[in-house]
Each structure stands twice: as C-alpha cells, then as structure tokens.
Design a protein around this motif. Structure first.
Motif, PDB file in Angstrom:
ATOM      1  N   PHE A  89       0.765  -1.214   0.007  1.00 24.46           N
ATOM      2  CA  PHE A  89      -0.005   0.042   0.133  1.00 24.46           C
ATOM      3  C   PHE A  89       0.800   1.243  -0.048  1.00 24.46           C
ATOM      4  CE2 PHE A  89       0.332  -1.614   4.260  1.00 24.46           C
ATOM      5  CZ  PHE A  89       0.605  -0.415   5.041  1.00 24.46           C
ATOM      6  N   ILE A  90       2.200   1.201  -0.419  1.00 22.45           N
ATOM      7  CA  ILE A  90       2.891   2.454  -0.645  1.00 22.45           C
ATOM      8  C   ILE A  90       2.572   3.148  -2.169  1.00 22.45           C
ATOM      9  CG2 ILE A  90       4.691   1.667   1.076  1.00 22.45           C
ATOM     10  CD1 ILE A  90       6.607   1.181  -1.389  1.00 22.45           C
ATOM     11  N   GLU A  91       2.739   4.292  -2.375  1.00 21.82           N
ATOM     12  CA  GLU A  91       2.253   4.915  -3.498  1.00 21.82           C
ATOM     13  C   GLU A  91       3.362   4.426  -4.568  1.00 21.82           C
ATOM     14  OE1 GLU A  91       1.775   9.108  -2.817  1.00 21.82           O
ATOM     15  OE2 GLU A  91       0.206   8.825  -1.568  1.00 21.82           O
ATOM     16  N   GLU A  92       4.582   4.328  -4.311  1.00 21.28           N
ATOM     17  CA  GLU A  92       5.465   4.103  -5.355  1.00 21.28           C
ATOM     18  C   GLU A  92       5.193   2.469  -5.925  1.00 21.28           C
ATOM     19  OE1 GLU A  92       6.247   5.388  -2.510  1.00 21.28           O
ATOM     20  OE2 GLU A  92       7.505   7.166  -3.123  1.00 21.28           O
ATOM     21  N   SER A  93       5.591   2.673  -7.209  1.00 14.87           N
ATOM     22  CA  SER A  93       5.302   1.116  -8.150  1.00 14.87           C
ATOM     23  C   SER A  93       6.657   0.292  -7.805  1.00 14.87           C
ATOM     24  CB  SER A  93       5.178   1.475  -9.466  1.00 14.87           C
ATOM     25  OG  SER A  93       3.992   2.143  -9.702  1.00 14.87           O
ATOM     26  N   ILE A  94       6.535  -0.960  -7.446  1.00 11.65           N
ATOM     27  CA  ILE A  94       7.535  -2.021  -6.979  1.00 11.65           C
ATOM     28  C   ILE A  94       7.372  -2.882  -7.957  1.00 11.65           C
ATOM     29  CG2 ILE A  94       8.612  -3.326  -5.343  1.00 11.65           C
ATOM     30  CD1 ILE A  94       7.575  -1.466  -3.121  1.00 11.65           C
ATOM     31  N   PHE A  95       8.511  -3.292  -8.582  1.00 13.50           N
ATOM     32  CA  PHE A  95       8.877  -4.642  -9.596  1.00 13.50           C
ATOM     33  C   PHE A  95       9.980  -5.162  -8.892  1.00 13.50           C
ATOM     34  CE2 PHE A  95       6.815  -1.092 -12.040  1.00 13.50           C
ATOM     35  CZ  PHE A  95       5.740  -1.823 -12.936  1.00 13.50           C
ATOM     36  N   LEU A  96       9.951  -6.536  -8.871  1.00 12.86           N
ATOM     37  CA  LEU A  96      10.971  -7.487  -8.553  1.00 12.86           C
ATOM     38  C   LEU A  96      11.179  -8.142  -9.739  1.00 12.86           C
ATOM     39  CD1 LEU A  96      13.182  -8.216  -6.232  1.00 12.86           C
ATOM     40  CD2 LEU A  96      11.562  -9.732  -5.514  1.00 12.86           C
ATOM     41  N   ILE A  97      12.686  -8.337 -10.387  1.00  7.58           N
ATOM     42  CA  ILE A  97      12.726  -9.060 -11.447  1.00  7.58           C
ATOM     43  C   ILE A  97      14.027  -9.919 -11.103  1.00  7.58           C
ATOM     44  CG2 ILE A  97      11.789  -7.313 -13.248  1.00  7.58           C
ATOM     45  CD1 ILE A  97      14.591  -6.433 -13.629  1.00  7.58           C
ATOM     46  N   ASN A  98      13.852 -11.112 -11.767  1.00  8.88           N
ATOM     47  CA  ASN A  98      14.950 -12.179 -11.758  1.00  8.88           C
ATOM     48  C   ASN A  98      16.078 -11.866 -12.722  1.00  8.88           C
ATOM     49  OD1 ASN A  98      14.051 -13.366 -14.024  1.00  8.88           O
ATOM     50  ND2 ASN A  98      12.916 -14.846 -13.297  1.00  8.88           N
ATOM     51  N   ILE A 124       6.140  11.392 -16.514  1.00  3.18           N
ATOM     52  CA  ILE A 124       7.584  11.663 -16.182  1.00  3.18           C
ATOM     53  C   ILE A 124       7.869  10.899 -14.916  1.00  3.18           C
ATOM     54  CG2 ILE A 124       9.362  13.304 -15.186  1.00  3.18           C
ATOM     55  CD1 ILE A 124       7.812  15.387 -16.809  1.00  3.18           C
ATOM     56  N   ILE A 125       8.588   9.741 -14.927  1.00  3.12           N
ATOM     57  CA  ILE A 125       9.034   8.980 -13.804  1.00  3.12           C
ATOM     58  C   ILE A 125      10.507   8.944 -13.207  1.00  3.12           C
ATOM     59  CG2 ILE A 125       7.111   7.346 -14.855  1.00  3.12           C
ATOM     60  CD1 ILE A 125       9.439   5.437 -15.768  1.00  3.12           C
ATOM     61  N   GLN A 126      10.439   8.708 -11.979  1.00  2.00           N
ATOM     62  CA  GLN A 126      11.889   8.504 -11.508  1.00  2.00           C
ATOM     63  C   GLN A 126      11.947   7.254 -11.155  1.00  2.00           C
ATOM     64  OE1 GLN A 126      12.607   9.181  -7.229  1.00  2.00           O
ATOM     65  NE2 GLN A 126      14.106  10.904  -7.779  1.00  2.00           N
ATOM     66  N   SER A 153      20.616 -16.016  -5.083  1.00  2.59           N
ATOM     67  CA  SER A 153      19.719 -15.478  -6.352  1.00  2.59           C
ATOM     68  C   SER A 153      20.312 -13.980  -6.711  1.00  2.59           C
ATOM     69  CB  SER A 153      18.318 -15.054  -5.717  1.00  2.59           C
ATOM     70  OG  SER A 153      18.472 -14.064  -4.605  1.00  2.59           O
ATOM     71  N   ASN A 154      19.868 -13.524  -7.925  1.00  3.90           N
ATOM     72  CA  ASN A 154      20.419 -12.084  -8.364  1.00  3.90           C
ATOM     73  C   ASN A 154      19.434 -11.371  -8.820  1.00  3.90           C
ATOM     74  OD1 ASN A 154      22.282 -10.303  -8.959  1.00  3.90           O
ATOM     75  ND2 ASN A 154      22.609 -11.113 -11.054  1.00  3.90           N
ATOM     76  N   GLU A 155      18.598 -11.114  -7.818  1.00  3.63           N
ATOM     77  CA  GLU A 155      17.491 -10.352  -8.048  1.00  3.63           C
ATOM     78  C   GLU A 155      17.458  -8.947  -7.896  1.00  3.63           C
ATOM     79  OE1 GLU A 155      14.677 -12.491  -5.454  1.00  3.63           O
ATOM     80  OE2 GLU A 155      14.011 -13.605  -7.089  1.00  3.63           O
ATOM     81  N   THR A 156      16.488  -8.050  -8.737  1.00  6.87           N
ATOM     82  CA  THR A 156      16.748  -6.560  -8.764  1.00  6.87           C
ATOM     83  C   THR A 156      15.287  -5.941  -8.731  1.00  6.87           C
ATOM     84  OG1 THR A 156      18.580  -6.695 -10.466  1.00  6.87           O
ATOM     85  CG2 THR A 156      17.303  -4.540 -10.580  1.00  6.87           C
ATOM     86  N   PHE A 157      15.537  -5.067  -7.706  1.00  7.60           N
ATOM     87  CA  PHE A 157      14.242  -4.014  -7.443  1.00  7.60           C
ATOM     88  C   PHE A 157      14.279  -3.066  -8.188  1.00  7.60           C
ATOM     89  CE2 PHE A 157      12.971  -5.789  -3.171  1.00  7.60           C
ATOM     90  CZ  PHE A 157      11.732  -5.917  -3.221  1.00  7.60           C
ATOM     91  N   ILE A 158      13.105  -2.740  -8.765  1.00  8.97           N
ATOM     92  CA  ILE A 158      12.825  -1.394  -9.488  1.00  8.97           C
ATOM     93  C   ILE A 158      11.735  -0.505  -8.843  1.00  8.97           C
ATOM     94  CG2 ILE A 158      12.047  -0.305 -11.709  1.00  8.97           C
ATOM     95  CD1 ILE A 158      13.399  -2.632 -13.370  1.00  8.97           C
ATOM     96  N   ILE A 159      11.979   0.519  -8.410  1.00  7.66           N
ATOM     97  CA  ILE A 159      10.879   1.339  -7.818  1.00  7.66           C
ATOM     98  C   ILE A 159      10.841   2.445  -8.587  1.00  7.66           C
ATOM     99  CG2 ILE A 159      10.376   2.613  -5.609  1.00  7.66           C
ATOM    100  CD1 ILE A 159      12.285   0.747  -4.189  1.00  7.66           C
ATOM    101  N   ILE A 160       9.509   2.517  -9.122  1.00  5.45           N
ATOM    102  CA  ILE A 160       9.116   3.825  -9.855  1.00  5.45           C
ATOM    103  C   ILE A 160       8.199   4.989  -9.294  1.00  5.45           C
ATOM    104  CG2 ILE A 160       7.907   4.473 -12.090  1.00  5.45           C
ATOM    105  CD1 ILE A 160       8.749   1.780 -13.097  1.00  5.45           C
ATOM    106  N   ARG A 161       8.557   6.212  -9.226  1.00  4.09           N
ATOM    107  CA  ARG A 161       7.825   7.188  -8.580  1.00  4.09           C
ATOM    108  C   ARG A 161       7.331   8.058  -9.921  1.00  4.09           C
ATOM    109  NH1 ARG A 161       9.863  12.202  -4.770  1.00  4.09           N
ATOM    110  NH2 ARG A 161       7.753  12.851  -4.436  1.00  4.09           N
TER     111      ARG A 161
END
Length: 457
Positions: free
Chosen positions: A157-166, A224-226, A237-245
């Motif tokens: 429920f945070i406003e930023e968009s969170i993607f976790l990718i492998n 416009i995104i950050q 593992s070698n996973e990456t977080f992408i957080i988009i505001r």
C-alpha cells in the motif's frame, strides 16, 4: 456510521450523485446477495465522496457458502487509495481491474476485482468490488521477513510502484501500484513471469548499468517517472528491485510555479517602472514652474514614491519572487533620503543595526512608507540649522514580533508639537496595515520612535 443507513442516506451525506444515479445504485444493491453467492465472495459498492480524496462503502453482501473476509460490517466506512489503489484507478479511468491485491479496512490482504458502475452520459458514479481471501502468497515475499507479517504488507500500500525481477529480467513480484501503472501506461494487464521489457522497453539502459544502485528520471509517453534500481544479489539469487515514482504531477506543478514566478516578476517590473515614471514627473514638476515654497512638499511626495519603488527594486535584484529583505530596504530608503535632503539639513551619519529578515512584499510596502516618514522627520526636524547630528536605525526580532527603532541625537520630540501628515501616515499604516503599535518619545539625547508588528514571513 450505523449500518441501518440506506444507500440513499449515505449518498446524500457524502456524494454529489444525481437522484437518477442513486436510483441505479439502489437497484444494484438489491442484487448484491445474488452476485456474492454466484462468485462465493464479498461484494461491495463504493462511491467517491464529495472531496474526491476517499470513497465510501454504500452497500455490501457476502456469499452464503463462504466465510466473510470481514469480521464486522463496513457499510458507511471509508476506503483509502493507499490501501485500495485499484478502486480509485477504476473510479478515475472507468477501466476494469481484475485479481488485484488490496488491504481491507481490517488489515487483511484480499484478492480484489473492480468494475465501474456508470450513470447518465456514461459517467462513472461508483464501483462494484468483489473480494476473496488471498490464498496465494507472492513468490517474492521470501525477500521480506516472513516472521513479520506487518512488514511484508508494507509494499502493498505504498504509492511507489515496485517491480522485482530475476536475472532473466522477468517479473517475480509487483505491488498494486505497479499493476496500476502498467495498466495505465501499457493498457494491458501486468502478468508475473513476463519480461519487464514487454511493458517498459526503455528500461534496457537502466538494467544494463553495472551500478548496484541507480537513480534516473525519464519520460514514458506523457508521464515523467523516477526510476530507482538496486540489486539483491546473494549466493542463491540475483534479483533486482525497480521502484518507480510518478513525477508527472510534481513536474507539472513545478512548471506552473515557474510560469507564475515569471508572471509575478514581470508585474513587479512594470509596477517599478510605473513608480519611476511618477517620480520622474514629480522631478520635472519641481524643475519647471513650481514656487520655491512648494518644492519641499513635492520632495516629500517624491521620496514616498521612491520608497515604495525600492521594494520592487530589491525583489527584482534578488532570487525571491515576492519577498524583500527588510534591513536592505531600510538602508536603501535611509541613504536615499539623506542624499536628497542632506544639503538642507546636516545629518552627519546614519547607522543601521540588525539582522537580515525576509518579509512579504505587501508588508514591505507598508514598512517602506513608515521608514520613509520616520527618517524624513529626523532629517527635517531633529537638527538645528548649522548643527550636525546622527541617526541610528535598529531592526531586531523580539519573539513573534519585529521592532524597528529610529533614534536621533537632535533637539528632541515634543508632544506639544502640532500634528503632522507624516506622523498620521505612520500611525495609520502601522495600526491598519501592519497590525502593530507605534510610539514616539523624547529621550535624554534626542528622539526615539519605535514600531512593533508581527513577523510574518
């Protein structure tokens, strides 16, 4: 809010819906139990409230063959976008959202589907919501503390968009905000297991970067995104977080503020030019066809105009749009008066004491008039012909107030002196415009005038 309140009662209290819209919702609410039974779920009708910040539950039902997601009735309670982003996405766009995650008013994670309810002119008036117990734990929740369920719910429920990718750049986790972002930008559903490049091809450079932590701002369509990227690399593992505001609204407001700032500065510039024109006309009048006895009166008026003009000159010379430094303003006015009237009255020096204090330009104009009259009175009345004297101007902050003192070592003020226009201007300006207090008194060596007013930055 009591449960006995009807759909019509709740809509009348909290919404701007038309009577025909409310009738649609009333008719639909009678069928909610049937819809709940068919889907073996909880179903609700949520309407946006008048302020547009929240939604309110106006009807609910639960299937007979399943246990309700809720322990208590929720009709009359508010739904918030941070917990149920899909509800507000559908209210704004009129698009369906299926199998989305949401957090209930009782803090439980549910599987939520939302569809719009439309009234006259195809306008979205409410949403129909179906909720079931969330039985499938997202694969990537192993990245959070499983023993702390409250922490594991934070991304939901945070406003930023969170993607976790492998390491194959495929999605293994998305929070509700990320699902909404994909739906809004790509006009498609966000599916776990798909490549991140299927939705955001422009992320290739970001993910190709060898930096473990990266922050970048970029455009995607009209948005416009950050982007913030960081790795969760370990032995397994070698996973990456992408957080988009989403910065679109913020940047739009910044551009709007810049445009307003430019407009305000242009207005200040024109006001200053107009005041300088008035001053030039007064100077011309003094040089041409004015009796000598009238020139001092014109000079007083000229100084008043120039004092107000000084406010705008300081604003235009600084980086601030609508504030002025008070001590700089006082110094500018004092030097101007002593320079223009120094030949007639002997003022040996004028000293300024105090700290820099920034005030609103509207207040600055009133203070400029007061300072002009106080220093002018010193120069004109404090010193006898053939004598020299000193003026001290002190500005200090006293709690929530500013105090301005103008002191001279001249002949001293006498209460028996006849009233003057200058003192009347000071009193009226201080009391009416500055909401302050003015006093003037004779001291051991000369006169002390004091002005106190609230410090409004």
């Amino acid at each position: 809010m009591e449960r006995t309140m009807t759909v019509r009662d709740l809509c009348a209290l909290h919404t701007h819906l038309l009577d025909s819209d409310i009738q649609i919702l009333e008719n639909l609410s009678t069928n909610l139990p049937l819809i709940a039974d068919l889907n073996k779920a909880n179903v609700f009708i949520d309407c946006p409230v008048r302020e547009g910040k929240h939604a309110i539950v106006v009807a609910e039902a639960c299937g007979h063959s399943v246990k309700s997601v809720y322990d208590h009735p929720v009709v009359g309670k508010f739904a918030y976008e941070a917990f149920e982003p899909a509800v507000f996405y559908v209210l704004r766009t009129g698009k369906d959202m299926f199998v989305n995650r949401a957090l209930t008013q009782e803090g439980a994670m549910v599987q939520q589907s939302v569809v719009p309810i439309k009234g006259e002119c195809n306008r979205v008036i409410a949403v129909l919501i179906m909720e079931k117990v969330f039985r499938e734990e997202p694969e990537s929740f192993n990245q959070f503390d499983r023993q702390d369920q409250q922490n594991s719910l934070v991304p939901e429920f945070i406003e930023e968009s969170i993607f976790l990718i492998n390491n194959q750049k495929r999605l293994v986790y998305t929070n509700p905000a990320a699902i909404n972002l994909v739906s809004e930008i790509c006009l498609t559903d966000c599916v776990l297991g798909e490549s991140i490049f299927d939705y955001f091809p422009g992320f290739a450079d970001v993910l190709a970067s060898k930096e473990d932590i990266l922050m970048k701002e970029m455009n995607i369509g009209k948005k416009i995104i950050q982007i913030k990227k960081f790795h969760l690399g370990n032995k397994n593992s070698n996973e990456t977080f992408i957080i988009i505001r989403d910065l679109t609204e913020l940047r739009d407001k910044e551009r709007e503020l810049i445009s307003k700032s430019v407009a305000i500065r242009e207005i200040h510039h024109r006001v200053k030019n107009n005041l300088q024109t008035v001053a030039s006309l007064l100077r011309l009048q003094m040089r041409l066809g004015v009796p000598e006895e009238s020139k001092p009166h014109l000079l007083v008026s000229l100084n008043r105009v120039l004092s107000i003009s000084s406010v705008y000159e300081i604003i235009l010379a600084s980086s601030q749009v609508d504030h002025v430094d008070l001590l700089e303003l006082i110094r500018k006015i004092g030097d101007m008066i002593v320079h223009t009237e120094g030949q007639a009255r002997q003022c040996e020096s004028i000293e300024y004491r105090g700290e820099l204090h920034s005030i609103d330009s509207d207040i600055g104009i009133s203070v400029a008039l007061v300072v002009n009259e106080l220093i002018h009175n010193c120069v004109k009345h404090a010193f006898k012909e053939g004598t020299e004297g000193n003026i001290t101007v002190c500005l200090q902050k006293d709690g929530p107030e500013l105090e301005l003192q103008v002191r001279d070592d001249g002949i001293g003020y006498s209460p028996a002196m006849k009233p003057s226009l200058g003192l009347d201007i000071i009193r009226m300006t201080v009391e009416n415009d500055l909401d302050g207090e003015f006093s003037i008194q004779r001291i051991k060596e000369g006169t002390l005038a004091s002005v106190r007013f609230p410090y409004k930055r």
